[in-house]
Design a protein around this motif. Structure first.
Motif, PDB file in Angstrom:
ATOM      1  N   LEU A 118       0.842  -1.207   0.000  1.00 48.92           N
ATOM      2  CA  LEU A 118       0.000   0.000   0.000  1.00 48.92           C
ATOM      3  C   LEU A 118       0.873   1.252   0.000  1.00 48.92           C
ATOM      4  N   LEU A 119       1.910   1.230   0.849  1.00 46.40           N
ATOM      5  CA  LEU A 119       2.799   2.399   0.937  1.00 46.40           C
ATOM      6  C   LEU A 119       3.374   2.715  -0.435  1.00 46.40           C
ATOM      7  N   TRP A 120       3.899   1.706  -1.094  1.00 48.89           N
ATOM      8  CA  TRP A 120       4.593   1.971  -2.358  1.00 48.89           C
ATOM      9  C   TRP A 120       3.617   2.293  -3.482  1.00 48.89           C
ATOM     10  N   SER A 121       2.420   1.721  -3.398  1.00 42.86           N
ATOM     11  CA  SER A 121       1.396   2.080  -4.399  1.00 42.86           C
ATOM     12  C   SER A 121       1.070   3.564  -4.289  1.00 42.86           C
ATOM     13  N   ILE A 122       0.885   4.011  -3.053  1.00 39.12           N
ATOM     14  CA  ILE A 122       0.532   5.420  -2.844  1.00 39.12           C
ATOM     15  C   ILE A 122       1.689   6.327  -3.265  1.00 39.12           C
ATOM     16  N   VAL A 123       2.901   5.934  -2.925  1.00 42.37           N
ATOM     17  CA  VAL A 123       4.062   6.754  -3.303  1.00 42.37           C
ATOM     18  C   VAL A 123       4.176   6.858  -4.831  1.00 42.37           C
ATOM     19  N   VAL A 124       3.967   5.741  -5.506  1.00 36.71           N
ATOM     20  CA  VAL A 124       4.069   5.759  -6.974  1.00 36.71           C
ATOM     21  C   VAL A 124       2.970   6.643  -7.579  1.00 36.71           C
ATOM     22  N   ILE A 125       1.761   6.518  -7.041  1.00 39.12           N
ATOM     23  CA  ILE A 125       0.656   7.343  -7.557  1.00 39.12           C
ATOM     24  C   ILE A 125       0.960   8.826  -7.324  1.00 39.12           C
ATOM     25  N   LEU A 160       3.920  10.201  -6.976  1.00 39.76           N
ATOM     26  CA  LEU A 160       5.021  10.596  -7.866  1.00 39.76           C
ATOM     27  C   LEU A 160       4.475  10.886  -9.262  1.00 39.76           C
ATOM     28  N   ALA A 161       3.616   9.988  -9.742  1.00 45.69           N
ATOM     29  CA  ALA A 161       3.044  10.181 -11.085  1.00 45.69           C
ATOM     30  C   ALA A 161       2.224  11.468 -11.132  1.00 45.69           C
ATOM     31  N   SER A 162       1.441  11.702 -10.093  1.00 46.50           N
ATOM     32  CA  SER A 162       0.597  12.908 -10.121  1.00 46.50           C
ATOM     33  C   SER A 162       1.443  14.168  -9.976  1.00 46.50           C
ATOM     34  N   PHE A 163       2.509  14.100  -9.188  1.00 46.01           N
ATOM     35  CA  PHE A 163       3.419  15.255  -9.065  1.00 46.01           C
ATOM     36  C   PHE A 163       4.030  15.571 -10.430  1.00 46.01           C
ATOM     37  N   CYS A 164       4.513  14.525 -11.108  1.00 48.32           N
ATOM     38  CA  CYS A 164       5.154  14.732 -12.417  1.00 48.32           C
ATOM     39  C   CYS A 164       4.146  15.297 -13.416  1.00 48.32           C
ATOM     40  N   TRP A 165       2.981  14.691 -13.411  1.00 53.01           N
ATOM     41  CA  TRP A 165       1.931  15.144 -14.330  1.00 53.01           C
ATOM     42  C   TRP A 165       1.602  16.614 -14.066  1.00 53.01           C
ATOM     43  N   GLY A 166       1.402  16.940 -12.803  1.00 51.81           N
ATOM     44  CA  GLY A 166       1.060  18.319 -12.444  1.00 51.81           C
ATOM     45  C   GLY A 166       2.159  19.296 -12.824  1.00 51.81           C
TER      46      GLY A 166
END
Lengths: 497, 235
Positions: free
Chosen positions: A22-29, A31-37
């Motif tokens: 769960l921790l790493w799923s949330i971190v990856v999501i 990270l992706a949203s930070f990059c996208w933003g």
């Protein structure tokens, strides 16, 4: 036998939490949203920067063509060449003033701009400055609440303000309520550990993974968006501190709720309600309240006032010009020319009068804008979700204050240009008009185009930007501390009966 | 020094007197069975001893530690086995044991963990397996190992044989006897009269929060025990 040391518990929890998918799923999501933003904002700002470059090139092209035309019009007239209208003649100071003086005031993006979309994406960062545009430039943009933009456009600040708490709360809710939901809590509670130490160790373990991962994701996202990290080390560090404090603020809220050891469902329900209140409910309510208590001056009324004032000025034109010339010692002897002045020369007297008559409406609009900025600043302290967004915008240079400073500089630039050109235009009133038949096509009362000053704007230094967000950072730190202490105090007993 | 001493302990939930004027004393190595139907106050009594509930009156002492003023200190001297032991499903038996021992303030190595699990009756091939695949009996054995790991003065067992097969229940009886022989007092809340007769030294019957009878288990054969239990509940 004594209670377990916090350090031992923390180490065990840290290892255990680190293995959580769960921790790493949330971190990856995240990270992706930070990059996208960050990339969304960077693309937008790159487009705007390209537009600024085009404007700069346009200015240079106009200067070059004006100089070229002036050279041509200074040449001896040929038989087949006709006369040139004054508004086409850059060697005529009046024509030059109205038709050849056009410069752009440009507000470039700062290197850290992908941190937050802000007012710069709503308000113009490129203003066309002409001598006779009232108040500096055409006000063709509606100034809106940048929050509306943030909700519409997915920027980095949006990902931090809105998504980061969801990830953190989800993580805390599911990892800290695990024993409760699995029926293990009685066995845990029956050991020699108190709820504060147990919840505290797990929360600390979650944060020990989450905080570095999120801060690293922030740096990576901004680097991918093209931020030159070395150039913006100080503001970037402050933005990281703000993110850190924002995480602590939400973890304090999480601790407060989880202190009573609810089930995952109850905790998520509570978190959902708090998140919706802080992110959506209260900002909308405050916005609605402010709009009701202090509505913005009507833009339609302002347009109507502009039209009315122009009509008045047209009707009173000759009288106004006579009065203006009569009031000037150097021009008083030429009052008889008031009715025969060309359009460009007339404007040098009439535009200031238009501005004078419209100034009450203009001042009201400016005052309202300043009040809105003050309210937004104060609201940021009430709602950290808004405050951190404003702080990011301030560090990114997309804040309303910088925009206002830019527009003031644009207006001052126009005044500067007028101070260079108007005296020359008005001085022509005292001289005889150019003869209708001349040796050159140009009128030659301005032999060379003027070397006009460039637009410049005083930028706040990085230190000033940082100083501006420090009060909020301290406030956020205080809130994070208060919520954490309140949560810690609340976790005073096991809820297992 | 008594392993456990309850003096005139009472607690109410609104108008309901859950436990009323309860006094029990256990010496080291003594096994005491607390009998009673559902709602008689057995689990409430255990909750008060563990410090999860605070009695309105009376005092509770665990191995000389006042459980009301120092619940953490008292819990450090209590090994507790709930009716259904639930464990971290993604951790092995050894990891679960290590974790709960850590919560109890003890750091144990793998060798000690294996020894404790063995004493609790868990087969060695299950020590490394994720506990998510364990049966109730196997989890119960890990729970016993967790209780033993604390090296407690008192074991509290809440319906310990509920849902266990005969073999697992027999293993548990052996563990209780072994603990008793090492001087650990055992307070067992149960419906299982057979197991009471098998391992308990003394028994008390709770009805509506009151201790209505207390006997030496040795004085009763299984049939007499059942008749006594039914009589006390009916009267």
């Amino acid at each position: 036998m004594s209670a377990p040391a916090f350090r031992d518990l923390f180490v065990w929890e840290w290892r255990h939490v680190g293995r959580s998918p769960l921790l790493w799923s949330i971190v990856v999501i995240l990270l992706a949203s930070f990059c996208w933003g960050a990339l969304t904002t960077a693309f937008k700002h790159n487009e705007q920067s390209a537009a600024l470059e085009r404007a700069r090139a346009d200015d240079q092209a106009l200067i070059a063509s004006t100089a070229e035309r002036a050279v041509a019009y200074r040449a001896k007239i040929t038989e087949d060449a006709g006369q040139v209208a004054y508004w086409q003649d850059p060697t005529n100071v009046a024509g030059y003033s109205e038709y050849f003086v056009r410069r752009h005031a440009l507000k470039p993006h700062l290197p850290l701009s992908p941190l937050a979309t802000g007012v710069s994406d709503l308000a113009p960062s490129r203003l066309e400055i002409k001598l006779n545009t009232p108040f500096g430039f055409n006000d063709t943009y509606d100034f809106e609440n940048p929050r509306g933009l943030a909700l519409g456009r997915f920027d980095f600040a949006f990902a931090v303000v809105v998504l980061l708490p969801i990830g953190l709360l989800l993580l805390c809710a599911l990892l800290i309520t695990f024993e409760r939901d699995r029926g293990m809590l009685r066995l845990v509670a029956a050991q020699a550990v108190g709820p504060r130490r147990w919840i505290g160790a797990r929360m600390a373990a979650i944060l020990a993974w989450f905080v570095p991962a999120v801060l690293l994701a922030q740096v990576v996202a901004l680097a991918i968006a093209g931020v030159p990290l070395g150039q913006v080390a100080a503001p970037l560090a402050v933005s990281l501190v703000l993110t850190l404090l924002y995480i602590f603020f939400w973890s304090g809220i999480a601790l407060f709720v989880l202190a009573r050891q609810p089930s995952a469902g109850a905790a998520l329900g509570m978190f959902g309600a708090i998140w919706a209140l802080l992110i959506i409910g209260l900002p909308m309510a405050i916005s609605a309240l402010v709009a009701t208590v202090d509505p913005p001056p009507s833009a339609v009324e302002y347009v109507d006032a502009q039209r009315r004032v122009r009509d008045e000025i047209d009707a009173e034109r000759d009288a106004l010009l006579t009065q203006a010339l009569g009031a000037r010692p150097d021009l008083a002897a030429h009052v008889h020319r008031a009715t025969s002045l060309d359009y460009a020369t007339r404007l040098s007297f009439l535009v200031p009068e238009i501005e004078r008559r419209l100034s009450p409406q203009r001042v009201a609009m400016e005052d309202h804008r300043v009040r809105q900025e003050r309210i937004a600043f104060a609201t940021g302290f009430l709602l950290p979700t808004l405050g951190i967004e404003s702080a990011f915008a301030a560090l990114a240079g997309t804040d309303p204050e910088r925009q206002r400073r830019f527009e003031q500089a644009a207006r001052e630039y126009q005044q500067q240009l007028r101070a260079c050109v108007y005296p020359l235009v008005q001085a022509e009133i005292t001289k005889p008009p150019a003869p209708p038949v001349r040796e050159t096509r140009g009128r030659l009362n301005l032999p060379e185009p003027l070397d006009l000053p460039e637009f410049s704007m005083t930028e706040a230094s990085n230190a000033e930007r940082i100083r501006n967000v420090l009060p909020f950072a301290f406030w956020l730190a205080l809130l994070a501390t208060v919520t954490s202490i309140a949560g810690w105090r609340r976790a005073d007993r096991w809820q297992v009966t | 020094m008594s392993a456990l001493r309850l003096d005139s302990v009472s607690i109410s939930f609104g108008p309901l007197h859950a436990v009323e004027d309860l006094s029990i004393q256990l010496q080291p190595g003594e096994v005491y069975a607390l009998l009673g139907p559902n709602g008689a106050g057995k689990t409430t009594t255990l909750n008060m001893i563990l410090g999860f509930l605070r009695p309105e009156r009376g005092s509770i002492t665990v191995a000389g530690v006042d459980a009301l003023t120092d619940p953490l200190g008292a819990r450090a001297r209590i090994g507790y086995l709930p009716e259904t032991v639930m464990l971290h499903p993604t951790l092995s038996a050894i990891e679960n044991l290590t974790y709960f021992a850590l919560l109890a303030g003890r750091k144990i190595d793998v060798t000690t963990a294996r020894k404790l699990l063995g004493e609790a009756g868990l087969q060695s091939d299950a020590h490394e397996r994720h506990s998510g695949s364990f049966s109730k009996g196997m989890r119960q054995k890990v729970g016993v190992a967790i209780a033993l790991a604390k090296e407690a003065n008192l074991l509290l067992l809440d319906e310990p044989t509920s849902g266990l097969d005969a073999s697992a229940a027999n293993d548990l009886s052996n563990v209780i006897r072994a603990a008793s022989s090492r001087g650990i007092a055992v307070l067992m809340a149960t419906h299982d009269l057979f197991r009471v007769k098998d391992v308990a030294h003394r028994l008390g019957i709770l009805r509506s929060g009151k201790l209505v009878d207390e006997r030496d288990a040795a004085t009763l054969d299984p049939v007499a025990l059942e008749q006594l239990y039914l009589q006390r509940l009916a009267s």
